[in-house]
Design a protein around this motif. Sequence first.
Motif, PDB file in Angstrom:
ATOM      1  N   VAL A 199     -10.261  -8.717  12.424  1.00 26.59           N
ATOM      2  CA  VAL A 199      -8.845  -9.066  12.546  1.00 26.59           C
ATOM      3  C   VAL A 199      -8.290  -9.502  11.195  1.00 26.59           C
ATOM      4  O   VAL A 199      -7.180  -9.118  10.797  1.00 26.59           O
ATOM      5  N   GLY A 200      -9.058 -10.306  10.467  1.00 28.11           N
ATOM      6  CA  GLY A 200      -8.595 -10.818   9.177  1.00 28.11           C
ATOM      7  C   GLY A 200      -8.368  -9.722   8.151  1.00 28.11           C
ATOM      8  O   GLY A 200      -7.336  -9.712   7.466  1.00 28.11           O
ATOM      9  N   PHE A 201      -9.298  -8.795   8.047  1.00 24.32           N
ATOM     10  CA  PHE A 201      -9.127  -7.703   7.085  1.00 24.32           C
ATOM     11  C   PHE A 201      -7.949  -6.815   7.465  1.00 24.32           C
ATOM     12  O   PHE A 201      -7.191  -6.363   6.600  1.00 24.32           O
ATOM     13  N   SER A 202      -7.798  -6.540   8.758  1.00 23.80           N
ATOM     14  CA  SER A 202      -6.679  -5.707   9.198  1.00 23.80           C
ATOM     15  C   SER A 202      -5.353  -6.383   8.868  1.00 23.80           C
ATOM     16  O   SER A 202      -4.406  -5.731   8.396  1.00 23.80           O
ATOM     17  N   TRP A 203      -5.263  -7.671   9.122  1.00 27.39           N
ATOM     18  CA  TRP A 203      -4.024  -8.404   8.801  1.00 27.39           C
ATOM     19  C   TRP A 203      -3.780  -8.438   7.297  1.00 27.39           C
ATOM     20  O   TRP A 203      -2.650  -8.232   6.841  1.00 27.39           O
ATOM     21  N   LEU A 204      -4.845  -8.682   6.529  1.00 28.96           N
ATOM     22  CA  LEU A 204      -4.691  -8.769   5.070  1.00 28.96           C
ATOM     23  C   LEU A 204      -4.190  -7.461   4.489  1.00 28.96           C
ATOM     24  O   LEU A 204      -3.236  -7.448   3.691  1.00 28.96           O
ATOM     25  N   PHE A 205      -4.812  -6.358   4.884  1.00 28.63           N
ATOM     26  CA  PHE A 205      -4.392  -5.067   4.355  1.00 28.63           C
ATOM     27  C   PHE A 205      -2.984  -4.701   4.836  1.00 28.63           C
ATOM     28  O   PHE A 205      -2.171  -4.180   4.073  1.00 28.63           O
ATOM     29  N   GLY A 206      -2.707  -4.967   6.105  1.00 28.89           N
ATOM     30  CA  GLY A 206      -1.387  -4.639   6.627  1.00 28.89           C
ATOM     31  C   GLY A 206      -0.280  -5.460   6.008  1.00 28.89           C
ATOM     32  O   GLY A 206       0.837  -4.976   5.794  1.00 28.89           O
ATOM     33  N   ALA A 207      -0.575  -6.735   5.688  1.00 34.19           N
ATOM     34  CA  ALA A 207       0.448  -7.622   5.137  1.00 34.19           C
ATOM     35  C   ALA A 207       0.679  -7.395   3.654  1.00 34.19           C
ATOM     36  O   ALA A 207       1.800  -7.534   3.165  1.00 34.19           O
ATOM     37  N   THR A 208      -0.378  -7.072   2.943  1.00 38.96           N
ATOM     38  CA  THR A 208      -0.254  -6.976   1.482  1.00 38.96           C
ATOM     39  C   THR A 208      -0.039  -5.560   0.989  1.00 38.96           C
ATOM     40  O   THR A 208       0.406  -5.363  -0.143  1.00 38.96           O
ATOM     41  N   LEU A 209      -0.354  -4.573   1.813  1.00 36.00           N
ATOM     42  CA  LEU A 209      -0.266  -3.188   1.352  1.00 36.00           C
ATOM     43  C   LEU A 209       0.679  -2.362   2.217  1.00 36.00           C
ATOM     44  O   LEU A 209       0.499  -1.152   2.367  1.00 36.00           O
ATOM     45  N   ALA A 210       1.679  -3.015   2.779  1.00 40.71           N
ATOM     46  CA  ALA A 210       2.608  -2.319   3.672  1.00 40.71           C
ATOM     47  C   ALA A 210       3.335  -1.193   2.957  1.00 40.71           C
ATOM     48  O   ALA A 210       3.589  -0.129   3.534  1.00 40.71           O
ATOM     49  N   ASP A 211       3.708  -1.410   1.703  1.00 41.88           N
ATOM     50  CA  ASP A 211       4.415  -0.367   0.953  1.00 41.88           C
ATOM     51  C   ASP A 211       3.554   0.872   0.746  1.00 41.88           C
ATOM     52  O   ASP A 211       4.055   2.004   0.746  1.00 41.88           O
ATOM     53  N   GLU A 212       2.257   0.646   0.556  1.00 46.38           N
ATOM     54  CA  GLU A 212       1.352   1.771   0.357  1.00 46.38           C
ATOM     55  C   GLU A 212       1.253   2.658   1.597  1.00 46.38           C
ATOM     56  O   GLU A 212       1.012   3.852   1.506  1.00 46.38           O
ATOM     57  N   LEU A 213       1.424   2.047   2.784  1.00 43.43           N
ATOM     58  CA  LEU A 213       1.314   2.805   4.026  1.00 43.43           C
ATOM     59  C   LEU A 213       2.381   3.894   4.102  1.00 43.43           C
ATOM     60  O   LEU A 213       2.127   5.003   4.591  1.00 43.43           O
ATOM     61  N   THR A 214       3.583   3.577   3.643  1.00 36.04           N
ATOM     62  CA  THR A 214       4.658   4.555   3.698  1.00 36.04           C
ATOM     63  C   THR A 214       4.659   5.487   2.486  1.00 36.04           C
ATOM     64  O   THR A 214       5.051   6.649   2.590  1.00 36.04           O
ATOM     65  N   ALA A 215       4.203   4.970   1.359  1.00 37.13           N
ATOM     66  CA  ALA A 215       4.243   5.770   0.135  1.00 37.13           C
ATOM     67  C   ALA A 215       3.069   6.738   0.030  1.00 37.13           C
ATOM     68  O   ALA A 215       3.178   7.800  -0.581  1.00 37.13           O
ATOM     69  N   THR A 216       1.928   6.360   0.619  1.00 35.58           N
ATOM     70  CA  THR A 216       0.713   7.164   0.490  1.00 35.58           C
ATOM     71  C   THR A 216       0.157   7.480   1.871  1.00 35.58           C
ATOM     72  O   THR A 216      -0.530   6.637   2.480  1.00 35.58           O
ATOM     73  N   PRO A 217       0.435   8.666   2.413  1.00 30.67           N
ATOM     74  CA  PRO A 217      -0.058   9.010   3.750  1.00 30.67           C
ATOM     75  C   PRO A 217      -1.580   8.929   3.864  1.00 30.67           C
ATOM     76  O   PRO A 217      -2.106   8.518   4.896  1.00 30.67           O
ATOM     77  N   GLY A 218      -2.287   9.317   2.806  1.00 33.29           N
ATOM     78  CA  GLY A 218      -3.742   9.254   2.854  1.00 33.29           C
ATOM     79  C   GLY A 218      -4.257   7.844   3.021  1.00 33.29           C
ATOM     80  O   GLY A 218      -5.256   7.604   3.713  1.00 33.29           O
ATOM     81  N   PHE A 219      -3.559   6.884   2.401  1.00 35.77           N
ATOM     82  CA  PHE A 219      -3.977   5.492   2.550  1.00 35.77           C
ATOM     83  C   PHE A 219      -3.728   5.005   3.970  1.00 35.77           C
ATOM     84  O   PHE A 219      -4.534   4.238   4.521  1.00 35.77           O
ATOM     85  N   ALA A 220      -2.620   5.435   4.571  1.00 37.28           N
ATOM     86  CA  ALA A 220      -2.336   5.052   5.955  1.00 37.28           C
ATOM     87  C   ALA A 220      -3.434   5.566   6.887  1.00 37.28           C
ATOM     88  O   ALA A 220      -3.883   4.858   7.792  1.00 37.28           O
ATOM     89  N   VAL A 221      -3.879   6.796   6.660  1.00 44.26           N
ATOM     90  CA  VAL A 221      -4.957   7.363   7.467  1.00 44.26           C
ATOM     91  C   VAL A 221      -6.230   6.542   7.299  1.00 44.26           C
ATOM     92  O   VAL A 221      -6.909   6.200   8.276  1.00 44.26           O
ATOM     93  N   PHE A 222      -6.558   6.203   6.050  1.00 52.14           N
ATOM     94  CA  PHE A 222      -7.756   5.404   5.778  1.00 52.14           C
ATOM     95  C   PHE A 222      -7.678   4.053   6.474  1.00 52.14           C
ATOM     96  O   PHE A 222      -8.642   3.607   7.107  1.00 52.14           O
ATOM     97  N   LEU A 223      -6.531   3.388   6.363  1.00 52.21           N
ATOM     98  CA  LEU A 223      -6.404   2.045   6.927  1.00 52.21           C
ATOM     99  C   LEU A 223      -6.454   2.071   8.453  1.00 52.21           C
ATOM    100  O   LEU A 223      -7.070   1.190   9.073  1.00 52.21           O
ATOM    101  N   MET A 224      -5.825   3.068   9.076  1.00 56.28           N
ATOM    102  CA  MET A 224      -5.881   3.167  10.531  1.00 56.28           C
ATOM    103  C   MET A 224      -7.314   3.429  11.009  1.00 56.28           C
ATOM    104  O   MET A 224      -7.758   2.889  12.019  1.00 56.28           O
TER     105      MET A 224
END
Length: 263
Positions: free
Chosen positions: A49-74
């Motif tokens: 839960v902590g890692f998911s929250w950390l990545f989602g909170a700090t790298l939100a811009d990357e999710l929209t800017a980099t589709p490959g990163f969104a796939v990796f994070l999901m």
Amino acid sequence: MASGKIREGKTVMEQQERTTPRIIGALVARDAGCALRNPTVLLCAAVAVGFSWLFGATLADELTATPGFAVFLMAFATILPTLEAGGVVTLFAMSEEDAHGTYDVMVRGGASLEAIVAAKVIVGAVGCTVLVPVCLALAGAPRGCLGPAVLLTAVGSLPVLVLFCGCGLRAADQMRTNGWAWPLVVAGMLPLLGALGPQWAPLVAASPVGFLAGSCVAAATGTPDALGLPLPALAANLVAWLILALLWLRWCMRAWRSARESR
């Protein structure tokens, strides 16, 4: 005398068959209570839960800017809680039953090895179906995918949980569990490579959580083949790994019984 023993054996077997649902229910309640009180299980869940929250909170811009990163994070938010919490409930808890003498206590209460294993898988699957949607939401997945993620996780986590249970029987005690855990963890992380490009699709297919990761990522991103495998290939991955896991568990249960009888 012999016929009396046979009749007695049949009576015991019939009684076990009648009480199996009740016994499994009692074992599920026991294992769920133990999991919720176990610091290791709680810590593993907190890490996911902590890692998911950390990545989602700090790298939100990357999710929209980099589709490959969104796939990796999901994929990461799907795989980590499954391996962390699900693996502890099945692999580590299964290996401790015989080492701590609790197996004999449960057998005297009417539980079979099949019921004990089934309860571990059920508790592990329930834990995964709770944690995976939470981790996906914290990582930034759209709310519309969370409902499907529950169903996909309930089914997709089964192969690796069954594999973990079989390995727990082979480990026999907690000191030996890491030797079985690491190969499964490495195999479970293979779908993360699918975010790098379709050339990694064979490794995604080789993972026991290939269907789980691929289907949840598809639900979260709207891209069916986000990890390089189309939906039919993901379904084939699920069926193949579930069959292999059940065969592995069957062999482990036979080997465990044989080793126990030879003591």
